[in-house]
Design an enzyme around this catalytic site. Structure first.
Site, PDB file in Angstrom:
ATOM      1  N   ASP A  63       0.852  -1.190  -0.112  1.00  8.54           N
ATOM      2  CA  ASP A  63       0.062  -0.074   0.212  1.00  8.54           C
ATOM      3  C   ASP A  63       1.412   1.691   0.214  1.00  8.54           C
ATOM      4  O   ASP A  63       2.294   1.719   0.471  1.00  8.54           O
ATOM      5  CB  ASP A  63      -0.572  -0.052   1.095  1.00  8.54           C
ATOM      6  CG  ASP A  63      -1.703   1.090   0.940  1.00  8.54           C
ATOM      7  OD1 ASP A  63      -2.401   1.218   0.148  1.00  8.54           O
ATOM      8  OD2 ASP A  63      -2.079   1.498   1.969  1.00  8.54           O
ATOM      9  N   ASP A  98      -8.777   3.802  -1.616  1.00  7.26           N
ATOM     10  CA  ASP A  98     -10.185   4.174  -0.855  1.00  7.26           C
ATOM     11  C   ASP A  98     -11.189   5.018  -1.484  1.00  7.26           C
ATOM     12  O   ASP A  98     -11.396   6.527  -1.380  1.00  7.26           O
ATOM     13  CB  ASP A  98      -9.445   5.348   0.484  1.00  7.26           C
ATOM     14  CG  ASP A  98      -7.875   4.964   1.144  1.00  7.26           C
ATOM     15  OD1 ASP A  98      -8.254   3.512   0.831  1.00  7.26           O
ATOM     16  OD2 ASP A  98      -7.250   5.893   1.627  1.00  7.26           O
ATOM     17  N   GLU A 133       2.764   5.179  -3.846  1.00  9.20           N
ATOM     18  CA  GLU A 133       2.583   5.896  -5.199  1.00  9.20           C
ATOM     19  C   GLU A 133       3.328   7.264  -5.464  1.00  9.20           C
ATOM     20  O   GLU A 133       4.413   7.001  -6.084  1.00  9.20           O
ATOM     21  CB  GLU A 133       1.000   7.215  -5.015  1.00  9.20           C
ATOM     22  CG  GLU A 133      -0.078   6.124  -4.814  1.00  9.20           C
ATOM     23  CD  GLU A 133      -0.452   5.186  -3.668  1.00  9.20           C
ATOM     24  OE1 GLU A 133       0.789   5.392  -2.649  1.00  9.20           O
ATOM     25  OE2 GLU A 133      -1.003   5.027  -3.848  1.00  9.20           O
TER      26      GLU A 133
END
Ligand code: GLC
Length: 740
Positions: free
Chosen positions: A377, A457, A380
């Site tokens: 996770d 999300d 980015e």
């Protein structure tokens, strides 16, 4: 003219820029040094001038490579979306239709493609908004975007410089702009891709259908490896189930309530102070014991690993990474520090082969605790407390073995992809006999080679519930077959009605996981009272009955590159009214899923018959999606099981819907469900055929693969306009059904 620019700041000494006829790179480099490249508004003010387009050659039948002046086919820049370098095999055919045009401005490089009138555009990766992308624009810049709020959802966690075009006659094409740099993809007037990086190649795929274009996209960018079968089951997550006794309770509750589930997820609270590859000594003192408890109940476990490593001398991972010199550097050549969950962190520079090896090596002990899958996770990469939400554009990645050193703006969009490449290798090395399962939030075109994905999300809202279909469809149309949303919505509280509706159709996404943000009210299937609990049980039982079909679709996708979740227009590319329909979807070619909330969806012809899988009646049920079978299809079903560890094909059920000529066909793929035996033939791929002659329908089976056909009963359910006709037989033997 080619000039080398040397700058005073240390990192710039390593940068060499080619200038041809202007000083575009000087300005860009200064801007990089200041940490602020020209933002999108500057784009409108810039003037672009055309550059000659070089039709470099055909890289396969129906695929052409185009280059702007200055690039040569035998000296293409490195590529991360293509696993093997492109090879020109011939000339672009004389009757080639679609030729891109290249432009450049002071700060940007651009490619445009005029598309034929009436063309429907799709893809561009993970996007908010409708399925049909005509008139839409996205920014390719992987971004941590809670509730998809950043830039009004214009940029999300992944970047896919890719567009699929489908002409009114059903023929199709695709465009790949092979650049990792920050870019804008604008579909307001044809296709316009504008990059902040240097010149890049463009590949155009031309085919007679969108299905063929996607197969070729996968042939070029890589296919999804076949995942372990358990990864197709339902998965339960929360940020976070803790301590470990809570994880046990959740698992036991699924079994007690007989709600099918295969996987329980461990979010960040299992770690010791958010330090990756550690376990909280109080809350998760015996991870191996927890995993073995889960395994005994037929569950697998997936545990989170983020890229940010707490910068704390004495912490093993920090010390070993520092000793090996693996961290991303800042513009001055020092280790870059940014805040994430544990506070100040350093970040592995995954462009370095040494970092890839180091990262792989960390998974041995971790997986040794009985961990089954890994969740990467925040890759980015997300950085807290800075307006950009990520590291500075002039951070420095050192590269190696073919990857040039470069600034973060060049490697940002592939940071997550390079991370999951290393993770996958590490997970595989730790358990060489098993198929890795890795889930990633950030990724790039081609990233399906390494990891499955979810759409980040979202929120427990009707808007996000509805948007989950076009989002997953466009990801599927961008080469990523294994994807799905946080079912029920991540952020906020879900009402029983919303959660029930979401599971009613969400049970059929390729990736099917319920999740919930920290602090939100419970969102397990039983959290909304007995009625919704039964809704979830029924929906998930339907998924589990369909698993033999679903696994066959995953197998087919791993071989052909076809998406698993498909838009309705795949069923009829000539019915233009289907082009924008995104309230319903197909799973494989034979199953149509129409959510209960869909308002007058336009459905493809040829899906006349509705399924009932566990006794439900979707005509009267308020929550269960309407499931329809294609006329002419045979769908293999298993029985209801609580997890994929149970034998489900006893009996094997064949659901048959004859077409107008009285025929139907279907496939069933079976193997060990994990491991690599299937690669040396240990599988059984059955072809079932049904044919009506007079008032008798005959079902025959043939098979390929080395796996012997088990001697097992077959239940036939022939769906006719008059109702279901049932028969029984033995798999592999001729079965005859007498029509009433
Ligand atoms: C990010 C992820 C979310 C996760 C949370 C805590 O917000 O997108 O899924 O639960 O971080 O790790």
């Amino acid at each position: 003219m080619s000039v080398e620019l040397w700058f005073i700041r240390p990192y710039h000494r390593r940068m060499r820029f080619a200038l041809s006829g202007g000083c575009r790179w000087l300005a860009a480099s200064v801007a990089i040094a200041l940490g602020a490249l020209p933002a999108a508004p500057a784009l409108a003010a810039e003037s672009f001038r055309a550059e000659p387009t070089v039709a470099a050659g055909a890289i396969g039948p129906g695929d052409a490579l185009f280059l702007p002046a200055g690039l040569a086919a035998d000296q293409l820049p490195f590529s991360l979306c293509f696993p093997t370098p492109l090879h020109v095999a011939g000339q672009v055919p004389a009757d080639w239709q679609l030729t891109p045009r290249f432009f450049r401005s002071e700060h940007h490089r651009r490619v445009t493609l005029a598309v034929p009138a009436g063309t429907s555009l799709y893809g561009t990766g993970e996007v908010t908004g409708p399925l049909l992308r005509n008139g839409k624009a996205v920014t390719l810049w992987n971004t941590d975007t809670p509730d998809w709020q950043v830039d009004q959802g214009r940029r999300l966690y992944q970047s896919h410089p890719w567009v699929l075009g489908v002409r009114p006659d059903g023929s199709a094409f695709g465009l790949i702009a092979d650049s990792t740099w920050r870019a804008e993809m604008d579909l307001n007037s044809g296709i316009e891709f504008t990059s902040e990086g240097p010149a890049f190649p463009v590949v155009i795929i031309e085919r007679s259908s969108p299905q063929e274009v996607l197969q070729e996209l996968a042939a070029l960018t890589g296919r999804m490896p076949l995942p372990p079968r358990w990864a197709l089951g339902y998965q339960q997550c929360r940020w976070s189930y803790h301590p470990d006794s809570r994880v046990r309770e959740i698992a036991a509750e699924f079994r007690r309530r007989q709600i099918p589930c295969d996987v329980i997820w461990m979010d960040i609270h299992y770690m010791d102070g958010y330090r990756i590859f550690t376990f909280d000594p109080t809350e998760f003192p015996h991870p191996a014991g927890l995993n073995s408890y889960l395994h005994q109940l037929g569950f697998k476990s997936v545990w989170m690993i983020d890229p940010g490593v707490k910068a704390q001398p004495g912490y093993k991972i920090y010390d070993s990474g520092t000793a090996a010199g693996v961290w991303v550097h800042d513009a001055q050549g020092a280790d870059y520090h940014g805040d994430v969950w544990p506070g100040a962190c350093v970040f592995p520079d995954f462009t370095r082969p040494g970092t890839q090896r180091w990262w792989c090596s960390l998974y041995g002990d971790f997986m040794g605790q009985g961990v089954d899958g890994v969740w990467n996770d925040m890759n980015e990469p997300a950085v807290f407390g800075v307006p950009s939400k990520t590291m500075p554009l002039d951070n420095w990645h050192r590269g190696g073995e073919g990857l040039p050193a470069g600034p973060h703006i060049e490697y940002h969009n592939v940071y997550g992809m390079l991370m999951v490449k290393a993770t996958r290798e590490g997970v595989r090395a730790a358990n060489p006999e098993k198929r890795p399962f890795v889930l990633t939030r950030a990724n790039f075109l081609g990233g399906q080679r390494y990891a499955a994905t979810w759409t980040g999300d979202n929120a427990s809202t009707w808007k996000d519930l509805k948007m989950s279909i076009p989002m997953s469809l466009n990801l599927s149309l961008s080469g990523q077959p294994f994807n799905g949303p946080d079912l029920g919505g991540f952020d906020g509280a879900a009402t029983p009605e919303l959660w029930g509706q979401w599971v009613g159709f969400g049970a059929f996404f390729p990736f099917c996981r319920g999740h919930a943000v920290q602090g939100s009210p419970p969102k397990e299937p039983w959290a909304f009272g007995p009625e919704i609990e039964q809704v979830a049980r029924t929906a998930l039982q339907r998924r589990y009955r369909l698993l033999p079909y679903l696994y066959t679709q995953f197998y087919a996708s791993s071989v052909s590159g076809s998406p698993i979740m498909r838009p309705l227009f795949f069923a009829d590319t000539h019915d233009l009214a289907l082009r924008a329909e995104d309230q319903a979807f197909l799973v494989g070619g034979d199953l149509l899923v129409v959510p209960k909330w869909a308002q007058h969806p336009h459905l493809p012809r040829g899906f006349g018959r509705t399924l009932s899988l566990v006794g439900e009646n979707s005509a009267t049920d308020h929550y269960q999606a309407d499931l329809r079978i294609r006329d002419g299809a045979i769908i293999p079903l298993g029985k209801v099981v609580q997890s994929t560890t149970e034998e489900s094909l006893d009996p094997l059920t064949l659901l048959i819907a004859l077409d107008r000529s009285g025929r139907a066909q279907g496939e069933l793929y079976e193997d060990a469900g994990d491991g690599y035996g299937f690669q040396s033939g240990d599988y059984l791929l059955s072809q079932y055929e049904a044919k009506q002659t007079g008032r008798t329908v005959t079902v025959l089976a043939t098979g390929s693969g080395l796996r012997a056909r088990p001697r097992r009963p077959v239940a036939i359910e022939l769906i006719t306009d008059q109702g279901v006709v049932r028969a029984a037989g033995v798999d592999g033997e001729k079965i005859q059904i007498a029509l009433p």
